[in-house]
Design an enzyme around this catalytic site. Sequence first.
Site, short mmCIF file in Angstrom:
data_model
loop_
_atom_site.label_atom_id
_atom_site.label_comp_id
_atom_site.label_asym_id
_atom_site.label_seq_id
_atom_site.Cartn_x
_atom_site.Cartn_y
_atom_site.Cartn_z
N ASP A 205 0.07 5.15 1.34
CA ASP A 205 0.01 6.03 2.49
C ASP A 205 -0.04 5.25 3.79
O ASP A 205 -0.89 4.37 3.98
CB ASP A 205 -1.21 6.95 2.38
N ASP B 114 0.87 -1.17 0.00
CA ASP B 114 0.00 0.00 0.00
C ASP B 114 0.91 1.23 0.00
O ASP B 114 2.13 1.11 0.18
CB ASP B 114 -0.89 -0.03 1.25
#
Length: 297
Positions: A9, A7
């Site tokens: 953030d 992922d």
Amino acid sequence: MPALVFDCDGVLADTERDGHLPAFNRTFEEFGLPVRWSDEEYAEKVKVGGGKERMRTLLTPDFVVAAGLPTDQAALDEQVAAWHRRKTEIYTGIIRGGDIPPRPGVRRVAAEAHEAGWTLAVASTSAEASVRAVLELAVGPELAAHFSVFAGDVVQRKKPAPDIYDFAVHRLGLDPARVVVIEDSRNGLLSALGAGLTCAVTTSAYTQEEDFTGASLVVTSLGDPPPEETVTRVLRDPLGAHPGPWVVLADLAALLTADGDAGSIASGPPAAGPPAAGPPAAGPPGSAPPGPDPRSH
């Protein structure tokens, strides 16, 4: 070979509090909108996948009137898109300013995976321009060139739906049983599990208290050795991976072969084929690049 999918953030860098939040608030100020999100308010907003979607949570009838916004839906959509374009510009400027450090261990583990021949990718609901800026910050331009990036509106449903991971797996031709995802939130975990993937979690600023039942490993960070030592603290280890003071690639590989079950949470049955998508995602090095699509987060 296996694949390692990050992922963006909260995983590559802890960008929400010091990147996205000030970028949203500066955008609101520039457009004269009567709202500024506090840290506490934004801690709830991060549970909404996608930046435009977070902005749309503002659009109550009272807010539309107070802000002098159009009531026609098409015109309102254009206004949100304009806010979001500007917010992405502000955010990428913050990232390129270098004030937000990468999270511990990301570059080290990614480099180890690349050297071992693993496929590398990022799968995020953030805008592609934002993701690429954070990726280069986290691993450096040379290693970032070996990542495939799947971001923004390449799928219609955002996390916790499994679509972004289903899409990435399909586009890269991966065996789901050979994919390890690194996430930081419950929504991301649900997305990975819904796609039938193994998921390890590195908790971040806004996610430390979330429920990570179903993760194969939960740690405070991947950690790093001296001289800039950050020691990994294991929060949940249902498969008995027993990482040392910092997580290494062998620990993640062991999650794919460990006996036992980390538990299961599904956000719905995995899609039989690739989800309905928007513009094509960026493929591996050498593939034709997509057009810019900075339309999320």
